[in-house]
Motif scaffolding. Structure first.
Motif, short mmCIF file in Angstrom:
data_model
loop_
_atom_site.label_atom_id
_atom_site.label_comp_id
_atom_site.label_asym_id
_atom_site.label_seq_id
_atom_site.Cartn_x
_atom_site.Cartn_y
_atom_site.Cartn_z
N SER A 9 33.54 20.88 -15.17
CA SER A 9 34.72 20.81 -14.29
C SER A 9 34.30 20.76 -12.82
CB SER A 9 35.63 22.03 -14.52
OG SER A 9 36.21 21.93 -15.80
N GLU A 10 33.34 21.59 -12.45
CA GLU A 10 32.87 21.61 -11.07
C GLU A 10 32.26 20.25 -10.68
OE1 GLU A 10 29.26 23.59 -8.50
OE2 GLU A 10 30.15 24.82 -10.09
N TRP A 11 31.34 19.77 -11.49
CA TRP A 11 30.62 18.54 -11.16
C TRP A 11 31.50 17.30 -11.26
CZ3 TRP A 11 25.70 19.85 -14.45
CH2 TRP A 11 24.98 20.87 -13.81
N SER A 12 32.43 17.29 -12.20
CA SER A 12 33.27 16.11 -12.40
C SER A 12 34.46 16.10 -11.45
CB SER A 12 33.80 16.05 -13.84
OG SER A 12 34.73 17.09 -14.08
N ALA A 19 41.39 17.26 -18.06
CA ALA A 19 40.37 16.69 -18.96
C ALA A 19 40.88 16.63 -20.40
CB ALA A 19 39.09 17.52 -18.89
N PHE A 20 41.66 17.63 -20.78
CA PHE A 20 42.11 17.70 -22.16
C PHE A 20 43.59 17.32 -22.32
CE2 PHE A 20 38.31 20.34 -21.80
CZ PHE A 20 37.51 19.61 -22.66
N LYS A 130 45.22 5.42 -19.27
CA LYS A 130 43.95 5.21 -18.56
C LYS A 130 43.56 6.44 -17.74
CE LYS A 130 44.23 0.21 -18.21
NZ LYS A 130 44.41 -0.97 -17.36
N ILE A 131 44.52 7.03 -17.07
CA ILE A 131 44.25 8.23 -16.27
C ILE A 131 43.79 9.37 -17.17
CG2 ILE A 131 45.31 10.04 -14.84
CD1 ILE A 131 47.07 7.72 -13.65
N LYS A 132 44.52 9.60 -18.25
CA LYS A 132 44.16 10.67 -19.19
C LYS A 132 42.77 10.44 -19.77
CE LYS A 132 48.78 12.09 -20.54
NZ LYS A 132 49.80 12.09 -21.57
N PHE A 137 36.83 11.31 -20.00
CA PHE A 137 35.49 10.72 -19.94
C PHE A 137 34.67 11.34 -18.82
CE2 PHE A 137 37.51 6.57 -21.66
CZ PHE A 137 37.42 7.02 -22.96
N ARG A 138 35.29 11.51 -17.65
CA ARG A 138 34.57 12.07 -16.49
C ARG A 138 34.11 13.49 -16.79
NH1 ARG A 138 33.22 10.34 -12.14
NH2 ARG A 138 32.73 11.61 -10.36
N HIS A 139 35.00 14.31 -17.31
CA HIS A 139 34.66 15.69 -17.64
C HIS A 139 33.57 15.73 -18.72
CE1 HIS A 139 35.22 19.77 -19.31
NE2 HIS A 139 35.60 20.07 -18.09
N THR A 140 33.72 14.90 -19.74
CA THR A 140 32.75 14.87 -20.84
C THR A 140 31.38 14.38 -20.37
OG1 THR A 140 34.53 14.56 -22.44
CG2 THR A 140 32.30 13.98 -23.16
N ALA A 141 31.36 13.39 -19.50
CA ALA A 141 30.08 12.89 -18.97
C ALA A 141 29.32 14.02 -18.27
CB ALA A 141 30.32 11.73 -18.00
N PHE A 142 30.03 14.82 -17.50
CA PHE A 142 29.35 15.90 -16.78
C PHE A 142 29.10 17.12 -17.67
CE2 PHE A 142 30.35 13.13 -13.33
CZ PHE A 142 29.15 13.18 -12.61
#
Length: 169
Positions: A9-12, A19-20, A130-132, A137-142
């Motif tokens: 959460s911090e990094w993304s 995210a969920f 797309k936003i969801k 994806f962003r949260h999961t990547a980080f």
């Protein structure tokens, strides 16, 4: 010590609730299987043609068709569809499955760059979805970056003596 989710959460920059948010709507039912196949095909076509050699090299030992299938089956399963991925490969275990790859901040950002373009060029996906999806994806990547850093931290020598060569006699 921060949890992997807290670091993600911090990094993304994505709040866990955002995210969920994918769990609030059955995106599989809304978008359909072919949309996820199209998204993953578009994404991996971009990845395998990436102009950055360092990024392409991450995928050099992977089969493109298998990567597409793994990704869309995971997305389908995670976003409300049947458990296609688990039926074929077992539990997703994202950190473990990404262990062989260098999952750095730079790699995550490059992955997300391609995913954003793939989302934007998949007309079957509406703006809200797309936003969801991008928040997930962003949260999961980080989350994967945090897992990779934990893996690397756990493989560091415990003390300087462990890396020393034995004294010559």
């Amino acid at each position: 010590m921060q949890s992997l989710q807290e670091k993600a959460s911090e990094w993304s920059g994505v709040d866990p609730a955002d995210a969920f948010a994918i769990d609030e709507t059955n995106l599989f039912r809304k978008l359909g299987l072919q949309t996820f196949i199209n998204l993953s095909t578009n994404f991996y076509t971009r990845v395998y043609d990436d102009e950055e050699e360092w990024f392409r090299s991450i995928f050099a030992n992977s089969n493109k068709e298998e990567a597409i299938q793994n990704q869309y089956e995971f997305f389908v399963q995670r976003m409300g569809g049947p458990p296609l991925y688990s039926q074929r490969k077992g539990h997703p275990a994202l950190i473990g499955r990404h262990r062989p790859f260098p999952v750095s901040h730079q790699a995550a950002e490059r992955w997300l760059h391609h995913m954003q373009i793939a989302l934007d060029s998949t007309p079957e996906i509406d703006a809200d979805s797309k936003i969801k999806m991008m928040n997930f994806f962003r949260h999961t990547a980080f989350f994967l970056v945090a897992g990779d850093e934990l893996k690397n931290h756990n493989h560091q020598p415990r003390c300087k003596d462990e890396t020393s060569k034995p004294a010559a006699e």
